[in-house]
Design a protein around this motif. Structure first.
Motif, PDB file in Angstrom:
ATOM      1  N   LEU A 108      42.298  46.503  45.152  1.00 57.67           N
ATOM      2  CA  LEU A 108      40.886  46.758  45.469  1.00 57.67           C
ATOM      3  C   LEU A 108      40.079  46.167  44.321  1.00 57.67           C
ATOM      4  N   PHE A 109      39.682  44.928  44.485  1.00 57.25           N
ATOM      5  CA  PHE A 109      39.070  44.172  43.400  1.00 57.25           C
ATOM      6  C   PHE A 109      37.835  44.856  42.843  1.00 57.25           C
ATOM      7  N   SER A 110      37.037  45.461  43.709  1.00 53.41           N
ATOM      8  CA  SER A 110      35.806  46.120  43.232  1.00 53.41           C
ATOM      9  C   SER A 110      36.092  47.410  42.467  1.00 53.41           C
ATOM     10  N   GLU A 111      37.344  47.814  42.421  1.00 52.62           N
ATOM     11  CA  GLU A 111      37.722  49.053  41.726  1.00 52.62           C
ATOM     12  C   GLU A 111      38.647  48.819  40.523  1.00 52.62           C
ATOM     13  N   ILE A 112      38.822  47.564  40.097  1.00 56.31           N
ATOM     14  CA  ILE A 112      39.730  47.302  38.978  1.00 56.31           C
ATOM     15  C   ILE A 112      39.177  47.911  37.688  1.00 56.31           C
ATOM     16  N   PRO A 113      40.062  48.332  36.780  1.00 49.69           N
ATOM     17  CA  PRO A 113      39.632  49.007  35.546  1.00 49.69           C
ATOM     18  C   PRO A 113      38.664  48.193  34.687  1.00 49.69           C
ATOM     19  N   GLU A 114      38.753  46.860  34.735  1.00 48.32           N
ATOM     20  CA  GLU A 114      37.871  46.013  33.928  1.00 48.32           C
ATOM     21  C   GLU A 114      36.403  46.181  34.316  1.00 48.32           C
ATOM     22  N   LEU A 115      36.141  46.718  35.509  1.00 47.48           N
ATOM     23  CA  LEU A 115      34.760  46.878  35.974  1.00 47.48           C
ATOM     24  C   LEU A 115      34.209  48.278  35.754  1.00 47.48           C
ATOM     25  N   LEU A 116      35.014  49.156  35.186  1.00 50.63           N
ATOM     26  CA  LEU A 116      34.640  50.551  35.015  1.00 50.63           C
ATOM     27  C   LEU A 116      33.297  50.709  34.309  1.00 50.63           C
ATOM     28  N   HIS A 117      33.066  49.957  33.252  1.00 50.59           N
ATOM     29  CA  HIS A 117      31.829  50.085  32.476  1.00 50.59           C
ATOM     30  C   HIS A 117      30.887  48.898  32.698  1.00 50.59           C
ATOM     31  N   LYS A 118      31.021  48.237  33.848  1.00 51.29           N
ATOM     32  CA  LYS A 118      30.165  47.104  34.196  1.00 51.29           C
ATOM     33  C   LYS A 118      29.601  47.320  35.598  1.00 51.29           C
ATOM     34  N   PRO A 119      28.648  48.236  35.736  1.00 50.73           N
ATOM     35  CA  PRO A 119      28.166  48.597  37.078  1.00 50.73           C
ATOM     36  C   PRO A 119      27.549  47.437  37.864  1.00 50.73           C
ATOM     37  N   LYS A 120      26.861  46.516  37.209  1.00 50.08           N
ATOM     38  CA  LYS A 120      26.258  45.389  37.933  1.00 50.08           C
ATOM     39  C   LYS A 120      27.332  44.446  38.471  1.00 50.08           C
ATOM     40  N   VAL A 121      28.346  44.202  37.678  1.00 54.78           N
ATOM     41  CA  VAL A 121      29.444  43.334  38.112  1.00 54.78           C
ATOM     42  C   VAL A 121      30.213  44.010  39.246  1.00 54.78           C
ATOM     43  N   LYS A 122      30.468  45.295  39.078  1.00 55.25           N
ATOM     44  CA  LYS A 122      31.158  46.066  40.114  1.00 55.25           C
ATOM     45  C   LYS A 122      30.362  46.034  41.413  1.00 55.25           C
TER      46      LYS A 122
END
Length: 183
Positions: free
Chosen positions: A113-127
């Protein structure tokens, strides 16, 4: 022979699932072309199918994804193909657009689930960007493959998409046939 172009953002050397997919498709008669990227320290790839690797100016972040997807779009636009095969959300946009423009079959293989990967946890705009892309394209897809029941259920519950489950099981090179005694 039908040509299938498979696209992935990695450097092609370490992704066993993609390698197995390409091998199987090649074995059953497809002309396989795998497209990825080449890094400074990438090792050469020697496969029984064709490969193309892009050298990029950027290797991470927004500029990487933008550059890769633009290059992929242009490459796919002028490449002979019958089927487009997108591995993960980060290659889906150019594949989807070209599948519409050129009326080609598109297969989407979701490894995570690409939109849920850990690298995006603190990047809300990217997520939000990846989630927006996911929710605008995935509901329109007919051929979706995924690696787990939870992703399959997620796509069905959120988008009404019935994905095919293909587990990522390691390839067995040699089976140990030793017998074990049970006491």
């Amino acid at each position: 022979m039908k040509r299938i172009v498979i696209s992935v953002t990695n450097d092609l050397t370490t992704d066993q699932r993609v390698g197995k997919t390409c091998e199987v498709l090649s074995e059953i008669g497809y002309d396989v072309l795998l497209v990825g990227r080449k890094l400074k320290n990438s090792i050469p790839v020697h496969r029984n199918y064709k490969t193309v690797r892009f050298r990029l100016l950027f290797n991470r972040g927004f500029l990487f994804y933008a550059e890769f997807n633009i290059r992929l779009f242009i490459f796919l636009l002028f490449t002979k193909k019958n089927i487009l095969f997108s591995n993960d959300l980060d290659t889906l946009l150019p594949n989807y657009v070209l599948s519409i423009i050129q009326q080609k079959t598109l297969v989407f293989d979701s490894h995570e689930l690409f939109s849920e990967i850990p690298e995006l946890l603190h990047k809300p705009k990217v997520k939000d960007f990846w989630f927006g892309l996911e929710k605008s394209i995935i509901p329109k897809l007919k051929n979706v493959i995924t690696v787990s029941g939870s992703i399959k259920n997620h796509y069905f519950n959120l988008y009404g998409v019935s994905a095919t489950l293909v587990r990522n099981i390691p390839k067995i090179e040699k089976i140990n046939q030793k017998r074990f005694e049970i006491n």
